[in-house]
Design a protein around this motif. Structure first.
Motif, mmCIF file in Angstrom:
data_model
loop_
_atom_site.group_PDB
_atom_site.id
_atom_site.type_symbol
_atom_site.label_atom_id
_atom_site.label_comp_id
_atom_site.label_asym_id
_atom_site.label_seq_id
_atom_site.Cartn_x
_atom_site.Cartn_y
_atom_site.Cartn_z
ATOM 1 N N GLY A 82 -3.916 -21.789 -0.013
ATOM 2 C CA GLY A 82 -3.198 -22.633 -0.943
ATOM 3 C C GLY A 82 -1.743 -22.771 -0.559
ATOM 4 N N GLU A 83 -1.022 -23.528 -1.358
ATOM 5 C CA GLU A 83 0.395 -23.776 -1.093
ATOM 6 C C GLU A 83 1.225 -22.509 -1.335
ATOM 7 N N ASN A 84 2.251 -22.337 -0.493
ATOM 8 C CA ASN A 84 3.202 -21.240 -0.650
ATOM 9 C C ASN A 84 4.603 -21.814 -0.469
ATOM 10 N N VAL A 85 5.479 -21.530 -1.417
ATOM 11 C CA VAL A 85 6.843 -22.061 -1.362
ATOM 12 C C VAL A 85 7.828 -20.899 -1.306
ATOM 13 N N GLU A 86 8.685 -20.914 -0.312
ATOM 14 C CA GLU A 86 9.736 -19.903 -0.186
ATOM 15 C C GLU A 86 11.091 -20.553 -0.429
ATOM 16 N N GLN A 87 11.953 -19.827 -1.153
ATOM 17 C CA GLN A 87 13.239 -20.381 -1.565
ATOM 18 C C GLN A 87 14.350 -19.403 -1.231
ATOM 19 N N HIS A 88 15.444 -19.950 -0.690
ATOM 20 C CA HIS A 88 16.594 -19.129 -0.306
ATOM 21 C C HIS A 88 17.887 -19.894 -0.571
ATOM 22 N N PRO A 89 18.989 -19.204 -0.926
ATOM 23 C CA PRO A 89 19.048 -17.769 -1.193
ATOM 24 C C PRO A 89 18.590 -17.443 -2.616
ATOM 25 N N SER A 90 18.478 -16.186 -2.950
ATOM 26 C CA SER A 90 18.094 -15.819 -4.309
ATOM 27 C C SER A 90 19.295 -15.895 -5.246
ATOM 28 N N THR A 91 20.489 -15.652 -4.708
ATOM 29 C CA THR A 91 21.716 -15.823 -5.482
ATOM 30 C C THR A 91 22.744 -16.530 -4.616
ATOM 31 N N LEU A 92 23.595 -17.315 -5.276
ATOM 32 C CA LEU A 92 24.603 -18.094 -4.571
ATOM 33 C C LEU A 92 25.838 -18.186 -5.451
ATOM 34 N N SER A 93 26.956 -17.724 -4.930
ATOM 35 C CA SER A 93 28.213 -17.798 -5.676
ATOM 36 C C SER A 93 29.164 -18.719 -4.942
ATOM 37 N N VAL A 94 29.722 -19.680 -5.660
ATOM 38 C CA VAL A 94 30.666 -20.633 -5.070
ATOM 39 C C VAL A 94 31.847 -20.798 -6.007
ATOM 40 N N GLN A 95 32.917 -21.331 -5.446
ATOM 41 C CA GLN A 95 34.089 -21.676 -6.254
ATOM 42 C C GLN A 95 33.928 -23.102 -6.764
ATOM 43 N N GLU A 96 34.477 -23.352 -7.918
ATOM 44 C CA GLU A 96 34.428 -24.695 -8.488
ATOM 45 C C GLU A 96 34.973 -25.702 -7.481
ATOM 46 N N GLY A 97 34.225 -26.801 -7.294
ATOM 47 C CA GLY A 97 34.649 -27.824 -6.346
ATOM 48 C C GLY A 97 33.973 -27.719 -4.991
ATOM 49 N N ASP A 98 33.443 -26.508 -4.684
ATOM 50 C CA ASP A 98 32.716 -26.334 -3.424
ATOM 51 C C ASP A 98 31.339 -26.981 -3.525
ATOM 52 N N SER A 99 30.675 -27.062 -2.373
ATOM 53 C CA SER A 99 29.290 -27.536 -2.335
ATOM 54 C C SER A 99 28.337 -26.346 -2.339
ATOM 55 N N ALA A 100 27.142 -26.585 -2.835
ATOM 56 C CA ALA A 100 26.094 -25.559 -2.834
ATOM 57 C C ALA A 100 24.828 -26.149 -2.228
ATOM 58 N N VAL A 101 24.156 -25.350 -1.417
ATOM 59 C CA VAL A 101 22.911 -25.794 -0.778
ATOM 60 C C VAL A 101 21.836 -24.740 -0.996
ATOM 61 N N ILE A 102 20.690 -25.180 -1.470
ATOM 62 C CA ILE A 102 19.542 -24.293 -1.673
ATOM 63 C C ILE A 102 18.387 -24.846 -0.833
ATOM 64 N N LYS A 103 17.714 -23.944 -0.124
ATOM 65 C CA LYS A 103 16.686 -24.392 0.819
ATOM 66 C C LYS A 103 15.309 -23.851 0.440
ATOM 67 N N CYS A 104 14.296 -24.686 0.667
ATOM 68 C CA CYS A 104 12.910 -24.278 0.417
ATOM 69 C C CYS A 104 12.022 -24.700 1.573
ATOM 70 N N THR A 105 11.026 -23.887 1.856
ATOM 71 C CA THR A 105 10.004 -24.247 2.824
ATOM 72 C C THR A 105 8.651 -24.205 2.129
ATOM 73 N N TYR A 106 7.716 -25.000 2.612
ATOM 74 C CA TYR A 106 6.377 -25.033 2.035
ATOM 75 C C TYR A 106 5.349 -24.939 3.145
ATOM 76 N N SER A 107 4.121 -24.615 2.783
ATOM 77 C CA SER A 107 3.112 -24.343 3.808
ATOM 78 C C SER A 107 2.051 -25.426 3.937
ATOM 79 N N ASP A 108 1.769 -26.152 2.856
ATOM 80 C CA ASP A 108 0.680 -27.123 2.851
ATOM 81 C C ASP A 108 1.171 -28.488 3.326
ATOM 82 N N SER A 109 0.743 -28.916 4.489
ATOM 83 C CA SER A 109 1.204 -30.183 5.051
ATOM 84 C C SER A 109 0.768 -31.384 4.201
#
Lengths: 112, 111
Positions: B1-28
């Protein structure tokens, strides 16, 4: 529109007790879902109902039963609660597969 | 079945900065990729989604990108504000069209 409503908001059970979590939606959605959320594990699908009159198992169905009472209501029953079922339970609904799921506010369940 | 991985688990940024969260999946065969925001004590709420026939989608300060070849997708939040602080979940709809969620990213935006 209230969206998706869930009752109760909080519940404490003793091991072996039974209870039913209620969910209703007023968006005329076809599909409804029950998830559980545990720390560090995201949301996991317990059961779903693709349309009125149908129900199917999700990823973690053991220890649960469901009833799609009508198009609006989808209940989740714990017949004999266990401490491993301590979790936050969310009900959701959507027009169908591949559509936005709308979530209720959740029920926080503790089993002692 | 499908498996989804997400990173990072926590993310701290300053106001005004950008934030990026990444995920990978297994089921094409997965073809629907929503992102949900969950505030404390509330249910998750959809903030943006993307389908497999699109590579990028924007909505004001939020954007999602999808790379089907690499089987990963990302959430980008620009000009972050304190009210962006929440837990963010990615999800993928696999072969059986059930949503499988990542484990979540706690984003903290400091003033």
């Amino acid at each position: 529109n209230a969206g998706v409503t869930q009752t109760p908001k909080f519940q404490v059970l003793k091991t072996g007790q039974s209870m039913t979590l209620q969910c209703a939606q007023d968006m005329n959605h076809n599909s409804m879902y029950w998830y559980r959320q545990d720390p560090g594990m995201g949301l996991r699908l317990i059961y779903y109902s693709a349309s009125e009159g149908t129900t199917d198992k999700g990823e973690v169905p053991n220890g649960y039963n469901v009833s799609r009472l009508n198009k609006r209501e989808f209940s989740l029953r714990l017949e004999s609660a266990a401490p491993s079922q301590t979790s936050v339970y969310f009900c959701a609904s959507s027009e169908g597969w591949g559509n936005e799921q709308f979530f209720g506010p959740g029920t926080r369940l503790t089993v002692l | 079945g499908e498996n989804v991985e997400q990173h990072p688990s926590t993310l701290s940024v300053q106001e005004g900065d950008s934030a990026v969260i990444k995920c990978t999946y297994s089921d094409s065969a997965s073809n629907y990729f929503p992102w949900y925001k969950q505030e404390l004590g509330k249910g998750p709420q959809l903030i943006i989604d993307i389908r497999s026939n699109v590579g990028e989608k924007k909505d004001q300060r939020i954007a999602v990108t999808l790379n089907k070849t690499a089987k990963h997708f990302s959430l980008h939040i620009t000009e972050t504000q304190p009210e962006d602080s929440a837990v963010y979940f990615c999800a993928a709809s696999g072969s059986f069209q059930k949503l499988v969620f990542g484990t979540g990213t706690r984003l903290l935006v400091s003033p």
